[in-house]
Design a protein around this motif. Structure first.
Motif, mmCIF file in Angstrom:
data_model
loop_
_atom_site.group_PDB
_atom_site.id
_atom_site.type_symbol
_atom_site.label_atom_id
_atom_site.label_comp_id
_atom_site.label_asym_id
_atom_site.label_seq_id
_atom_site.Cartn_x
_atom_site.Cartn_y
_atom_site.Cartn_z
ATOM 1 N N ALA A 166 1.946 6.042 -3.181
ATOM 2 C CA ALA A 166 2.592 6.124 -4.491
ATOM 3 C C ALA A 166 2.311 4.839 -5.268
ATOM 4 O O ALA A 166 2.052 3.785 -4.668
ATOM 5 C CB ALA A 166 4.094 6.313 -4.312
ATOM 6 N N PRO A 167 2.364 4.901 -6.609
ATOM 7 C CA PRO A 167 2.048 3.712 -7.427
ATOM 8 C C PRO A 167 2.831 2.457 -7.036
ATOM 9 O O PRO A 167 2.248 1.377 -6.956
ATOM 10 C CB PRO A 167 2.390 4.173 -8.848
ATOM 11 N N LYS A 168 4.145 2.570 -6.795
ATOM 12 C CA LYS A 168 4.945 1.391 -6.443
ATOM 13 C C LYS A 168 4.515 0.835 -5.084
ATOM 14 O O LYS A 168 4.404 -0.395 -4.900
ATOM 15 C CB LYS A 168 6.430 1.758 -6.402
ATOM 16 N N THR A 169 4.243 1.717 -4.136
ATOM 17 C CA THR A 169 3.798 1.279 -2.807
ATOM 18 C C THR A 169 2.435 0.607 -2.911
ATOM 19 O O THR A 169 2.163 -0.400 -2.237
ATOM 20 C CB THR A 169 3.721 2.477 -1.846
ATOM 21 N N LYS A 170 1.574 1.157 -3.777
ATOM 22 C CA LYS A 170 0.252 0.566 -3.979
ATOM 23 C C LYS A 170 0.379 -0.835 -4.584
ATOM 24 O O LYS A 170 -0.355 -1.758 -4.215
ATOM 25 C CB LYS A 170 -0.578 1.474 -4.889
ATOM 26 N N GLU A 171 1.324 -0.991 -5.497
ATOM 27 C CA GLU A 171 1.567 -2.293 -6.118
ATOM 28 C C GLU A 171 2.030 -3.312 -5.071
ATOM 29 O O GLU A 171 1.581 -4.469 -5.055
ATOM 30 C CB GLU A 171 2.628 -2.137 -7.204
ATOM 31 N N ASP A 172 2.920 -2.882 -4.179
ATOM 32 C CA ASP A 172 3.390 -3.767 -3.102
ATOM 33 C C ASP A 172 2.230 -4.157 -2.177
ATOM 34 O O ASP A 172 2.136 -5.309 -1.736
ATOM 35 C CB ASP A 172 4.483 -3.076 -2.286
ATOM 36 N N LEU A 173 1.364 -3.184 -1.879
ATOM 37 C CA LEU A 173 0.203 -3.450 -1.031
ATOM 38 C C LEU A 173 -0.723 -4.463 -1.687
ATOM 39 O O LEU A 173 -1.231 -5.376 -1.029
ATOM 40 C CB LEU A 173 -0.547 -2.146 -0.752
ATOM 41 N N PHE A 174 -0.931 -4.308 -2.992
ATOM 42 C CA PHE A 174 -1.756 -5.240 -3.764
ATOM 43 C C PHE A 174 -1.263 -6.673 -3.556
ATOM 44 O O PHE A 174 -2.042 -7.587 -3.286
ATOM 45 C CB PHE A 174 -1.699 -4.843 -5.238
ATOM 46 N N GLU A 175 0.053 -6.861 -3.656
ATOM 47 C CA GLU A 175 0.627 -8.196 -3.510
ATOM 48 C C GLU A 175 0.398 -8.749 -2.095
ATOM 49 O O GLU A 175 0.148 -9.951 -1.919
ATOM 50 C CB GLU A 175 2.120 -8.157 -3.827
ATOM 51 N N LYS A 176 0.455 -7.873 -1.102
ATOM 52 C CA LYS A 176 0.232 -8.323 0.266
ATOM 53 C C LYS A 176 -1.225 -8.719 0.497
ATOM 54 O O LYS A 176 -1.505 -9.690 1.207
ATOM 55 C CB LYS A 176 0.638 -7.223 1.255
ATOM 56 N N VAL A 177 -2.148 -7.991 -0.106
ATOM 57 C CA VAL A 177 -3.567 -8.338 0.033
ATOM 58 C C VAL A 177 -3.839 -9.686 -0.635
ATOM 59 O O VAL A 177 -4.594 -10.516 -0.106
ATOM 60 C CB VAL A 177 -4.465 -7.231 -0.558
ATOM 61 N N VAL A 178 -3.218 -9.920 -1.793
ATOM 62 C CA VAL A 178 -3.345 -11.224 -2.456
ATOM 63 C C VAL A 178 -2.812 -12.328 -1.549
ATOM 64 O O VAL A 178 -3.409 -13.411 -1.434
ATOM 65 C CB VAL A 178 -2.585 -11.222 -3.802
ATOM 66 N N GLU A 179 -1.695 -12.050 -0.881
ATOM 67 C CA GLU A 179 -1.106 -13.030 0.030
ATOM 68 C C GLU A 179 -2.043 -13.332 1.201
ATOM 69 O O GLU A 179 -2.169 -14.482 1.635
ATOM 70 C CB GLU A 179 0.230 -12.495 0.556
ATOM 71 N N ILE A 180 -2.704 -12.295 1.718
ATOM 72 C CA ILE A 180 -3.667 -12.490 2.805
ATOM 73 C C ILE A 180 -4.801 -13.406 2.345
ATOM 74 O O ILE A 180 -5.237 -14.295 3.079
ATOM 75 C CB ILE A 180 -4.215 -11.128 3.283
ATOM 76 N N GLN A 181 -5.261 -13.198 1.107
ATOM 77 C CA GLN A 181 -6.280 -14.087 0.549
ATOM 78 C C GLN A 181 -5.790 -15.528 0.507
ATOM 79 O O GLN A 181 -6.519 -16.461 0.849
ATOM 80 C CB GLN A 181 -6.638 -13.647 -0.875
#
Length: 249
Positions: free
Chosen positions: A181-196
């Motif tokens: 879902a869009p909100k879950t995708k947004e949360d995932l985006f933030e986690k990938v940025v954090e991994i970077q």
């Protein structure tokens, strides 16, 4: 250079699935590979880490298409040619794929799934587990829960966490946003940025162009088993031919 793939080709019996893919990734950059469903992106990742050869060997002697897989080309990772190594040895060297659609061991708990991810580097298990729980607090909360009962977004977090347990030098995410879902995708985006931000080299394979281009420093576009373009998101979006024919925009 962290990763260099040269003329990687995969045939399933007579079907040419991956046609001479070549690309490279430098340490510190975030590269995305984008393209429509069926472009060959997942096959490229699987060939890169030795899984297509593993499938072929597992199916030897069976009258099945998987027993007829042919993989050619070169993969150089962290200065070492790895395309002739077994998949587990490639993983031990730090080239790790987080699979499409998460694929947890559904009958195991969240904690046991994470522990399974550390089988190539058991000495780092406790330290990596602490890092995963810090990145994904929900996994710590649900560590005793059977993974088959998790939501789609939680399964993706578990898959990424399990991959991080192996201390990757390059983490390759295979379409992590699929079905979210869009909100879950947004949360995932933030986690990938954090991994970077943690300094973990990351490669993203995605159909969602906006998701990929917002994260990446450089991109490759795939179509029909070939890499047909390279550039920043801005450069690719300014090319009308690429936009219309290959990105569907």
């Amino acid at each position: 250079m962290l990763l260099e793939v040269r003329d990687l080709t995969v045939r399933y019996y007579t079907a040419l699935v991956l046609n001479g893919a070549s690309f490279s990734i430098d340490a510190g950059e975030f590269v995305a590979v984008v393209g429509p469903n069926g472009a060959g992106k997942t096959t490229m990742l699987r060939a890169m880490v030795g899984l297509t050869r593993w499938e072929r060997d597992m199916m030897k002697g069976m009258r099945a298409m998987l027993s007829k897989i042919t993989t050619t080309g070169e993969v150089v990772f962290d200065g070492e040619r790895v395309d002739n190594l077994p998949a587990d040895e490639i993983m031990k060297r730090g080239l790790v794929v987080c699979p499409e659609r998460a694929r947890p061991f559904t009958e195991l708990s969240v904690l046991d799934n994470l522990k399974a991810g550390a089988y190539t580097c058991p000495k780092d298990r406790n330290k990596n587990l602490e890092g995963v729980f810090e990145l994904f607090p929900v996994l710590k909360e649900r560590r005793k829960q059977i993974s088959g009962t998790l939501s789609g977004g939680e399964r993706v977090m578990l898959a990424i966490g399990r991959s991080l347990m192996s201390s990757p030098k390059l983490l390759c995410l295979d379409e992590p946003s699929t079905g979210l879902a869009p909100k879950t995708k947004e949360d995932l985006f933030e986690k990938v940025v954090e991994i970077q931000r943690l300094g973990i080299n990351t490669m993203l394979v995605e159909q969602d162009i906006s998701f990929a281009f917002a994260l990446s420093t450089r991109n490759y576009v795939m179509s029909k088993g070939k890499i047909i373009a390279e550039g920043t998101g801005k450069e690719l979006l300014s090319d009308e031919r690429i936009r219309k024919i290959y990105l569907g925009l």
